[in-house]
Design a protein around this motif. Structure first.
Motif, mmCIF file in Angstrom:
data_model
loop_
_atom_site.group_PDB
_atom_site.id
_atom_site.type_symbol
_atom_site.label_atom_id
_atom_site.label_comp_id
_atom_site.label_asym_id
_atom_site.label_seq_id
_atom_site.Cartn_x
_atom_site.Cartn_y
_atom_site.Cartn_z
ATOM 1 N N THR A 73 2.424 -7.435 -9.435
ATOM 2 C CA THR A 73 1.299 -6.551 -9.731
ATOM 3 C C THR A 73 1.286 -6.273 -11.230
ATOM 4 O O THR A 73 2.170 -6.720 -11.958
ATOM 5 C CB THR A 73 1.427 -5.228 -8.950
ATOM 6 N N ASP A 74 0.299 -5.512 -11.657
ATOM 7 C CA ASP A 74 0.180 -5.192 -13.081
ATOM 8 C C ASP A 74 -0.123 -3.702 -13.265
ATOM 9 O O ASP A 74 -1.061 -3.334 -13.962
ATOM 10 C CB ASP A 74 -0.907 -6.058 -13.706
ATOM 11 N N TYR A 75 0.656 -2.836 -12.601
ATOM 12 C CA TYR A 75 0.450 -1.399 -12.728
ATOM 13 C C TYR A 75 0.934 -0.920 -14.093
ATOM 14 O O TYR A 75 1.903 -1.422 -14.632
ATOM 15 C CB TYR A 75 1.217 -0.633 -11.645
ATOM 16 N N THR A 76 0.237 0.061 -14.629
ATOM 17 C CA THR A 76 0.657 0.716 -15.871
ATOM 18 C C THR A 76 0.751 2.202 -15.629
ATOM 19 O O THR A 76 0.238 2.720 -14.627
ATOM 20 C CB THR A 76 -0.345 0.455 -17.009
ATOM 21 N N LEU A 77 1.388 2.910 -16.546
ATOM 22 C CA LEU A 77 1.495 4.361 -16.406
ATOM 23 C C LEU A 77 0.120 5.028 -16.371
ATOM 24 O O LEU A 77 -0.086 6.000 -15.670
ATOM 25 C CB LEU A 77 2.331 4.943 -17.543
ATOM 26 N N SER A 78 -0.831 4.477 -17.111
ATOM 27 C CA SER A 78 -2.162 5.076 -17.139
ATOM 28 C C SER A 78 -2.870 4.963 -15.783
ATOM 29 O O SER A 78 -3.781 5.739 -15.486
ATOM 30 C CB SER A 78 -3.016 4.466 -18.243
ATOM 31 N N ASP A 79 -2.458 4.030 -14.939
ATOM 32 C CA ASP A 79 -3.028 3.925 -13.591
ATOM 33 C C ASP A 79 -2.685 5.153 -12.741
ATOM 34 O O ASP A 79 -3.346 5.422 -11.747
ATOM 35 C CB ASP A 79 -2.503 2.683 -12.861
ATOM 36 N N PHE A 80 -1.652 5.872 -13.134
ATOM 37 C CA PHE A 80 -1.182 7.015 -12.356
ATOM 38 C C PHE A 80 -1.343 8.347 -13.081
ATOM 39 O O PHE A 80 -0.782 9.349 -12.687
ATOM 40 C CB PHE A 80 0.289 6.785 -11.969
ATOM 41 N N VAL A 140 8.587 -2.738 -9.708
ATOM 42 C CA VAL A 140 7.526 -3.020 -8.732
ATOM 43 C C VAL A 140 6.655 -4.172 -9.216
ATOM 44 O O VAL A 140 6.345 -5.094 -8.448
ATOM 45 C CB VAL A 140 6.675 -1.763 -8.453
ATOM 46 N N ASN A 141 6.263 -4.143 -10.470
ATOM 47 C CA ASN A 141 5.421 -5.218 -11.018
ATOM 48 C C ASN A 141 6.113 -6.573 -10.924
ATOM 49 O O ASN A 141 5.481 -7.576 -10.584
ATOM 50 C CB ASN A 141 5.044 -4.919 -12.467
ATOM 51 N N ARG A 183 0.837 -1.211 0.000
ATOM 52 C CA ARG A 183 0.000 0.000 0.000
ATOM 53 C C ARG A 183 0.866 1.253 0.000
ATOM 54 O O ARG A 183 0.573 2.221 -0.708
ATOM 55 C CB ARG A 183 -0.935 0.001 1.202
ATOM 56 N N LEU A 184 1.943 1.235 0.781
ATOM 57 C CA LEU A 184 2.860 2.374 0.818
ATOM 58 C C LEU A 184 3.480 2.608 -0.557
ATOM 59 O O LEU A 184 3.564 3.749 -1.029
ATOM 60 C CB LEU A 184 3.971 2.146 1.850
ATOM 61 N N ILE A 185 3.876 1.547 -1.220
ATOM 62 C CA ILE A 185 4.485 1.670 -2.550
ATOM 63 C C ILE A 185 3.478 2.235 -3.546
ATOM 64 O O ILE A 185 3.791 3.152 -4.312
ATOM 65 C CB ILE A 185 5.046 0.314 -3.016
ATOM 66 N N PHE A 186 2.250 1.734 -3.523
ATOM 67 C CA PHE A 186 1.218 2.231 -4.435
ATOM 68 C C PHE A 186 0.947 3.716 -4.197
ATOM 69 O O PHE A 186 0.886 4.515 -5.143
ATOM 70 C CB PHE A 186 -0.066 1.413 -4.260
ATOM 71 N N THR A 187 0.839 4.106 -2.949
ATOM 72 C CA THR A 187 0.592 5.508 -2.607
ATOM 73 C C THR A 187 1.767 6.387 -3.022
ATOM 74 O O THR A 187 1.580 7.485 -3.556
ATOM 75 C CB THR A 187 0.344 5.647 -1.092
ATOM 76 N N THR A 188 2.965 5.887 -2.806
ATOM 77 C CA THR A 188 4.156 6.652 -3.164
ATOM 78 C C THR A 188 4.257 6.835 -4.674
ATOM 79 O O THR A 188 4.662 7.900 -5.151
ATOM 80 C CB THR A 188 5.415 5.959 -2.609
ATOM 81 N N LEU A 189 3.877 5.827 -5.433
ATOM 82 C CA LEU A 189 3.853 5.969 -6.895
ATOM 83 C C LEU A 189 2.883 7.078 -7.316
ATOM 84 O O LEU A 189 3.170 7.857 -8.225
ATOM 85 C CB LEU A 189 3.472 4.644 -7.553
ATOM 86 N N HIS A 190 1.756 7.177 -6.636
ATOM 87 C CA HIS A 190 0.808 8.258 -6.923
ATOM 88 C C HIS A 190 1.408 9.615 -6.567
ATOM 89 O O HIS A 190 1.211 10.598 -7.293
ATOM 90 C CB HIS A 190 -0.503 8.050 -6.170
ATOM 91 N N HIS A 191 2.140 9.677 -5.478
ATOM 92 C CA HIS A 191 2.795 10.937 -5.101
ATOM 93 C C HIS A 191 3.819 11.359 -6.156
ATOM 94 O O HIS A 191 3.918 12.548 -6.483
ATOM 95 C CB HIS A 191 3.475 10.815 -3.736
#
Length: 89
Positions: free
Chosen positions: A78-85, A72-73, A39-47
């Protein structure tokens, strides 16, 4: 010397945002191997994405963010993409 009066305005210094963004990358690098920190990593990516938005950088153009997302993926399965952010107002 001139004095400017700003009414309901926020001024953000580029140097402070860049410094903050670097700290966010450091947080991700330090916590990437911790199992409970997803969760910290996901939030930090948004920051990071928000800092880039404030600096006028498009998320799609951010190769450093793209690189860290790949790491990270791979490590977090996980399967984060640039469009997620992507941020826009």
């Amino acid at each position: 010397m001139s004095i400017s009066k700003f009414d309901k305005c926020v001024v953000i210094e580029e140097k402070a945002i860049i410094s903050r963004r670097e700290e966010f990358y450091k947080i991700i690098n330090e916590t990437i191997d911790e199992p409970q920190e997803e969760r910290l990593i996901f939030t930090t990516l948004h920051h990071i994405a928000f800092c880039d938005y404030l600096l006028g950088t498009e998320v799609k153009e951010n190769q450093r963010l793209k690189s860290i997302l790949t790491i990270v993926n791979r490590k977090k399965h996980t399967d984060y993409t640039l469009s997620d952010f992507h941020i826009s107002f």
